[in-house]
Design a protein around this motif. Structure first.
Motif, PDB file in Angstrom:
ATOM      1  N   VAL A   3      27.622  63.340  20.046  1.00 42.05           N
ATOM      2  CA  VAL A   3      28.597  62.459  20.668  1.00 42.05           C
ATOM      3  C   VAL A   3      28.384  62.480  22.176  1.00 42.05           C
ATOM      4  CG1 VAL A   3      31.051  61.985  20.978  1.00 42.05           C
ATOM      5  CG2 VAL A   3      30.251  63.022  18.859  1.00 42.05           C
ATOM      6  N   THR A   4      28.408  61.294  22.772  1.00 38.71           N
ATOM      7  CA  THR A   4      28.371  61.181  24.230  1.00 38.71           C
ATOM      8  C   THR A   4      29.486  60.241  24.665  1.00 38.71           C
ATOM      9  OG1 THR A   4      26.727  59.400  24.114  1.00 38.71           O
ATOM     10  CG2 THR A   4      25.886  61.627  24.459  1.00 38.71           C
ATOM     11  N   VAL A   5      29.926  60.427  25.893  1.00 34.98           N
ATOM     12  CA  VAL A   5      30.958  59.552  26.450  1.00 34.98           C
ATOM     13  C   VAL A   5      30.504  59.035  27.809  1.00 34.98           C
ATOM     14  CG1 VAL A   5      32.862  60.672  25.230  1.00 34.98           C
ATOM     15  CG2 VAL A   5      32.248  61.458  27.500  1.00 34.98           C
ATOM     16  N   ASP A   6      30.965  57.850  28.141  1.00 36.92           N
ATOM     17  CA  ASP A   6      30.672  57.246  29.438  1.00 36.92           C
ATOM     18  C   ASP A   6      31.989  57.125  30.192  1.00 36.92           C
ATOM     19  OD1 ASP A   6      30.078  55.637  31.611  1.00 36.92           O
ATOM     20  OD2 ASP A   6      28.756  54.314  30.479  1.00 36.92           O
ATOM     21  N   GLN A   7      32.234  58.061  31.098  1.00 35.98           N
ATOM     22  CA  GLN A   7      33.494  58.055  31.841  1.00 35.98           C
ATOM     23  C   GLN A   7      33.634  56.837  32.741  1.00 35.98           C
ATOM     24  OE1 GLN A   7      33.897  61.928  33.707  1.00 35.98           O
ATOM     25  NE2 GLN A   7      35.110  62.619  31.977  1.00 35.98           N
ATOM     26  N   ASP A   8      32.515  56.219  33.106  1.00 30.39           N
ATOM     27  CA  ASP A   8      32.590  55.012  33.926  1.00 30.39           C
ATOM     28  C   ASP A   8      33.176  53.834  33.154  1.00 30.39           C
ATOM     29  OD1 ASP A   8      31.512  56.290  36.153  1.00 30.39           O
ATOM     30  OD2 ASP A   8      29.457  55.770  35.612  1.00 30.39           O
ATOM     31  N   LYS A   9      33.039  53.852  31.842  1.00 28.77           N
ATOM     32  CA  LYS A   9      33.609  52.794  30.994  1.00 28.77           C
ATOM     33  C   LYS A   9      35.043  53.097  30.580  1.00 28.77           C
ATOM     34  CE  LYS A   9      29.453  51.068  28.660  1.00 28.77           C
ATOM     35  NZ  LYS A   9      28.853  50.906  27.324  1.00 28.77           N
ATOM     36  N   CYS A  10      35.392  54.365  30.503  1.00 24.98           N
ATOM     37  CA  CYS A  10      36.683  54.800  29.981  1.00 24.98           C
ATOM     38  C   CYS A  10      37.841  54.188  30.762  1.00 24.98           C
ATOM     39  CB  CYS A  10      36.770  56.328  30.023  1.00 24.98           C
ATOM     40  SG  CYS A  10      38.323  56.977  29.369  1.00 24.98           S
ATOM     41  N   VAL A  11      38.859  53.734  30.017  1.00 22.46           N
ATOM     42  CA  VAL A  11      40.058  53.169  30.633  1.00 22.46           C
ATOM     43  C   VAL A  11      41.277  54.064  30.439  1.00 22.46           C
ATOM     44  CG1 VAL A  11      39.243  50.787  30.521  1.00 22.46           C
ATOM     45  CG2 VAL A  11      40.562  51.733  28.611  1.00 22.46           C
ATOM     46  N   GLY A  12      41.062  55.231  29.817  1.00 21.73           N
ATOM     47  CA  GLY A  12      42.145  56.202  29.676  1.00 21.73           C
ATOM     48  C   GLY A  12      43.209  55.849  28.660  1.00 21.73           C
ATOM     49  N   SER A  13      42.858  55.087  27.626  1.00 25.12           N
ATOM     50  CA  SER A  13      43.866  54.698  26.636  1.00 25.12           C
ATOM     51  C   SER A  13      44.303  55.865  25.754  1.00 25.12           C
ATOM     52  CB  SER A  13      43.343  53.561  25.752  1.00 25.12           C
ATOM     53  OG  SER A  13      42.367  54.044  24.858  1.00 25.12           O
ATOM     54  N   GLY A  14      43.433  56.866  25.585  1.00 23.13           N
ATOM     55  CA  GLY A  14      43.796  58.049  24.815  1.00 23.13           C
ATOM     56  C   GLY A  14      43.658  57.924  23.321  1.00 23.13           C
ATOM     57  N   ASP A  30      42.994  62.006  36.152  1.00 26.46           N
ATOM     58  CA  ASP A  30      42.677  60.585  36.020  1.00 26.46           C
ATOM     59  C   ASP A  30      42.891  60.022  34.613  1.00 26.46           C
ATOM     60  OD1 ASP A  30      40.573  61.804  34.716  1.00 26.46           O
ATOM     61  OD2 ASP A  30      39.062  61.219  36.188  1.00 26.46           O
ATOM     62  N   GLY A  31      43.125  60.876  33.635  1.00 29.54           N
ATOM     63  CA  GLY A  31      43.350  60.415  32.272  1.00 29.54           C
ATOM     64  C   GLY A  31      42.093  59.980  31.545  1.00 29.54           C
ATOM     65  N   CYS A  55      38.003  52.943  20.428  1.00 24.97           N
ATOM     66  CA  CYS A  55      37.935  52.945  21.891  1.00 24.97           C
ATOM     67  C   CYS A  55      37.863  51.517  22.423  1.00 24.97           C
ATOM     68  CB  CYS A  55      36.710  53.749  22.357  1.00 24.97           C
ATOM     69  SG  CYS A  55      36.555  53.791  24.157  1.00 24.97           S
ATOM     70  N   PRO A  56      38.857  51.081  23.201  1.00 23.56           N
ATOM     71  CA  PRO A  56      38.864  49.707  23.690  1.00 23.56           C
ATOM     72  C   PRO A  56      37.770  49.417  24.723  1.00 23.56           C
ATOM     73  CG  PRO A  56      40.662  50.934  24.668  1.00 23.56           C
ATOM     74  CD  PRO A  56      40.030  51.833  23.638  1.00 23.56           C
ATOM     75  N   ALA A  57      37.198  50.460  25.297  1.00 26.42           N
ATOM     76  CA  ALA A  57      36.173  50.272  26.322  1.00 26.42           C
ATOM     77  C   ALA A  57      34.766  50.579  25.808  1.00 26.42           C
ATOM     78  CB  ALA A  57      36.480  51.169  27.516  1.00 26.42           C
ATOM     79  N   ALA A  58      34.646  50.938  24.541  1.00 23.11           N
ATOM     80  CA  ALA A  58      33.349  51.302  23.959  1.00 23.11           C
ATOM     81  C   ALA A  58      32.666  52.395  24.777  1.00 23.11           C
ATOM     82  CB  ALA A  58      32.458  50.081  23.800  1.00 23.11           C
ATOM     83  N   ALA A  59      33.449  53.399  25.164  1.00 26.81           N
ATOM     84  CA  ALA A  59      32.941  54.477  26.010  1.00 26.81           C
ATOM     85  C   ALA A  59      32.384  55.658  25.221  1.00 26.81           C
ATOM     86  CB  ALA A  59      34.056  54.975  26.934  1.00 26.81           C
ATOM     87  N   ILE A  60      32.482  55.593  23.886  1.00 24.83           N
ATOM     88  CA  ILE A  60      32.031  56.707  23.040  1.00 24.83           C
ATOM     89  C   ILE A  60      30.837  56.251  22.211  1.00 24.83           C
ATOM     90  CG2 ILE A  60      32.672  58.261  21.161  1.00 24.83           C
ATOM     91  CD1 ILE A  60      35.618  57.801  22.060  1.00 24.83           C
ATOM     92  N   THR A  61      29.783  57.061  22.240  1.00 27.93           N
ATOM     93  CA  THR A  61      28.589  56.784  21.429  1.00 27.93           C
ATOM     94  C   THR A  61      28.404  57.923  20.443  1.00 27.93           C
ATOM     95  OG1 THR A  61      27.559  55.645  23.304  1.00 27.93           O
ATOM     96  CG2 THR A  61      26.106  56.361  21.513  1.00 27.93           C
ATOM     97  N   VAL A  62      28.152  57.561  19.191  1.00 32.51           N
ATOM     98  CA  VAL A  62      27.932  58.541  18.138  1.00 32.51           C
ATOM     99  C   VAL A  62      26.547  58.305  17.548  1.00 32.51           C
ATOM    100  CG1 VAL A  62      28.739  59.406  15.907  1.00 32.51           C
ATOM    101  CG2 VAL A  62      30.388  58.603  17.592  1.00 32.51           C
ATOM    102  N   GLU A  63      25.755  59.373  17.523  1.00 30.43           N
ATOM    103  CA  GLU A  63      24.426  59.315  16.910  1.00 30.43           C
ATOM    104  C   GLU A  63      24.392  60.304  15.754  1.00 30.43           C
ATOM    105  OE1 GLU A  63      21.203  59.807  19.739  1.00 30.43           O
ATOM    106  OE2 GLU A  63      22.556  59.165  21.339  1.00 30.43           O
ATOM    107  N   ASP A  64      23.854  59.861  14.635  1.00 34.26           N
ATOM    108  CA  ASP A  64      23.746  60.746  13.462  1.00 34.26           C
ATOM    109  C   ASP A  64      22.450  61.512  13.471  1.00 34.26           C
ATOM    110  OD1 ASP A  64      26.224  60.244  12.186  1.00 34.26           O
ATOM    111  OD2 ASP A  64      25.461  58.290  11.617  1.00 34.26           O
TER     112      ASP A  64
END
Length: 64
Positions: A3-14, A30-31, A55-64
Motif C-alpha cells: 500500500v502506498t499513499v500520496d499525501q499531495d492528493k489527500c483531502v483529509g476526508s478520513g 493537517d488531517g 478515497c475521494p481523491a484516489a490517494a491510495i494505491t494498492v498493489e497485490d
C-alpha cells in the motif's frame, strides 16, 4: 499486498481511517492520511481495497 499513499492528493476526508484503522490514520495537524502499515496482513486486504475505492481523491494505491 503493498500500500502506498500520496499525501499531495489527500483531502483529509478520513474514509480510509474509518474503513481500515489498522492501516491508516490521519495527521493531527493537517488531517492528511498517514500510512501505518505499508504491507498489511491478508486478513485486512478487503478493508484496504475498500478504503482505496472509497478515497475521494484516489490517494491510495494498492498493489497485490
Amino acid at each position: 499486498m503493498k500500500v502506498t499513499v500520496d499525501q499531495d492528493k489527500c483531502v483529509g476526508s478520513g474514509q480510509c481511517v474509518l474503513t481500515a484503522e489498522a492501516v491508516f490514520d490521519q495527521g493531527d495537524e493537517d488531517g492528511l492520511v498517514v500510512l501505518l502499515n505499508p504491507t498489511p496482513p491478508d486478513d485486512l486486504a478487503d478493508d484496504v481495497r475498500h478504503a482505496a475505492e472509497m478515497c475521494p481523491a484516489a490517494a491510495i494505491t494498492v498493489e497485490d
